[in-house]
Design a protein around this motif. Structure first.
Motif: not given
Length: 595
Positions: A479-497
């Motif tokens: 489970r990733i935190g609210e808005q995915g803030l527990s991940l790095s910016g690149g990780q969030r961007q790749r999950l969005a892709l």
């Protein structure tokens, strides 16, 4: 901009509550049964003083204790029936009232999902949250309790006065004279309380917005040391809400004082008149005791009128606030007779003399945009801030609709395509990669209908996100935190892709996918993008030179118009405006890197 905060008129209150009737229709017999049960219960309570009169004026007065058995049994039966019917009322209404609340909440949530982005841009999330939670809880309490008892208690007051008139017309007249001012007093304070109830509900929404924004923006507040500033704002709003609530208490206090003193005056009048009547021999002791018992029994129905009116007012303003959102027009809807896209969609995307203006705006954001994106081609959209790039991309998946011209996919106007079908063909990844408080699997699967485990895994591989996901504590189930803030910016961007490609769309819209990334993370996401863009038609908003170089062609958007289209190298060589724009983007990027 937030929601309107007009003070409700009395007719508006009634109309808002009346509009809930379709939701109440399936449970109306339960409500009628509940009202009947509580009315029967209170009638039993009213009959007990009459039994007491018979006991005092019969067996007690004559000294015949053998005649007490049946009246006492009758009183016990009436008391037991009263308790049983009261219990039955609660059993009948508790389930239906919560079902109505759930249906209203579900209906509101579905409507919020259908409303256009422009609606959500105008409304504070806290205001929507307060309507979906606290206001609907207020309506549930009204349906389950206040609405029923407001009717039943009014009937019991009338029946109780009728019993007093039967016992002695003067006793009935005394109680009626003391009860009549209740109508005037209740009407006077009802209008004042209605205004305060609406104000308090709006202020609660503002307070919820402040709490939500401070939690979501905690990193910004801490980074800039603005926590105390927002705390002061919160305290000011809390004090304003407290002031309104105290004014509500003040109004209610005056109403309750009047409501409580009038029955006391009535009981005093009954005792005074009854005492003289017993002394003069014109009234029996049983009649006086029964009259006082009836008047005492009517205390709760009388005292509750003020509270029930307050609850009704709060429910009415809650209903008005509910309908303010529920009545917001759904401006983007599916066609009544949708046209079918080809079974094999090629993704040929065309903008034909497209114009767009925001509601109420005097000028167009887009002024006759014409652009042809060939199947399998990637076109980068480049332009200065405010040129209309994001607005243009929103038109493809109908997050907004053109106000002129048309957007087509494989020759079919997107407005003629079924919305569900369109949004399986077109996928969008936004500038800010929004993730939800859910598992990685659930976040990715949002992008595709019935996405399987294999689909999710494939999407992660395409987006170069599989390796880092496998290193998470529970892999796909992490489970990733609210808005995915527990991940790095690149990780969030790749999950969005990955979420954008999991449904295998034919057209992919990317709004500045490399924004806010550092140089090293940009390289990782850029590698993922090359894989993502290989097999789809793509329209990519570019704010970085590296994004532009991923495209087959580049379209330059200036003041809402396409002024040039060509390859990156051709535009760089022949278009001075493009060179100047790219140079400014380079300067901004260097400034970010230095910072």
């Amino acid at each position: 901009m937030t929601e309107p905060k007009d003070e409700p008129a009395r007719g508006q209150n009634l109309a808002a509550l009346r509009r809930l009737s379709p939701y109440l229709k399936p449970v109306r017999w339960r409500m009628i049964g509940s009202a009947t049960a509580v009315l029967g219960s209170m009638v039993c309570g009213l009959l007990i003083p009459l039994v007491l009169q018979r006991i005092l004026d019969g067996p007690v007065a004559s000294g015949d204790t053998s005649a007490l058995t049946w009246p006492i049994i009758l009183a016990v039966v009436l008391g037991a029936t009263e308790a049983l019917l009261f219990f039955t009322r609660r059993r009948l209404i508790s389930g239906p009232s919560t079902r109505v609340e759930a249906e209203l909440r579900e209906d509101l949530y579905r409507h919020l999902q259908r409303l256009p982005i422009s609606f959500h841009d105008r409304w504070q999330s806290g205001q929507l949250l307060s309507r979906a939670v606290s206001d609907l809880s207020t309506l549930r309490r009204f349906i389950a309790f206040a609405a029923i008892f407001l009717v039943v208690n009014s009937l019991i007051l009338v029946l109780g006065l009728g019993v007093l008139f039967v016992l002695d017309p003067v006793l009935g007249a005394i109680s009626t004279v003391c009860a009549l001012p209740l109508i005037l007093i209740s009407t006077l304070y009802e209008s004042k309380y209605s205004v305060l109830a609406r104000r308090a509900q709006d202020q609660t929404g503002d307070l919820a917005t402040t709490v939500e924004e401070s939690v979501l923006g905690i990193r910004v507040l801490k980074a800039f040391g603005r926590g105390p500033h927002l705390a002061a704002t919160f305290a000011r709003q809390a004090r304003a809400l407290r002031h309104t609530e105290l004014r509500k208490v003040h109004v209610m206090g005056l109403l309750w004082a009047a409501i409580i003193i009038l029955p006391e005056l009535a009981i005093g009048g009954l005792l005074l008149y009854g005492t003289f009547g017993i002394t003069n021999g014109t009234m029996t002791l049983g009649t006086l005791v029964a009259a006082v018992a009836v008047a005492t029994y009517l205390r709760w129905p009388t005292d509750s009128i003020g509270w029930l009116l307050a609850e009704s007012n709060q429910a009415a303003t809650a209903a008005i606030r509910y309908w303010e959102v529920r009545d917001a027009p759904v401006t983007i809807t599916g066609p009544t007779r949708p046209r079918e896209l080809p079974d094999e969609v090629t993704g040929h995307l065309r903008f034909e003399d497209v114009r767009f203006a925001y509601p109420g705006a005097d000028t167009d954001v887009l002024r006759g945009v014409t652009l042809d994106v060939r199947p399998g081609e990637t076109v980068a959209l480049v332009g200065a801030t405010g040129s209309g790039k994001t607005t243009l991309t929103a038109l493809v998946g109908r997050l907004a609709d053109v106000t002129g011209g048309r957007v087509t996919i494989d020759g079919v106007d997107v407005r003629d395509v079924d919305l569900t079908r369109l949004r399986t063909v077109v996928a969008t990844a936004f500038e800010e990669p929004v993730l939800f408080s859910a598992s990685v699997r659930e976040n990715i699967a949002l992008g595709g209908t019935d996405a399987t485990e294999q689909d999710v895994r494939q999407a992660l591989r395409v987006a170069s996100a599989d390796e880092f996901v496998d290193t998470l504590p529970w892999g796909l189930d992490t489970r990733i935190g609210e808005q995915g803030l527990s991940l790095s910016g690149g990780q969030r961007q790749r999950l969005a892709l990955a979420r954008a490609v999991v449904g295998r769309p034919s057209v992919l819209v990317l709004d500045d996918p490399l924004s806010a990334l550092d140089v090293h993370t940009e390289a990782e996401v850029e590698h993922a993008l090359r894989s993502v863009l290989a097999d789809v038609t793509a329209l990519v908003v570019a704010h970085r030179p590296s994004t532009v170089q991923l495209a087959d062609r580049v379209a330059l958007l200036v003041d809402g118009r396409i002024t040039a289209v060509g390859t990156h190298s051709d535009l760089l060589a022949d278009n001075e405006e493009y060179r100047a724009l790219l140079s400014s983007l380079d300067d901004e990027l260097r400034g970010e890197e230095v910072a």
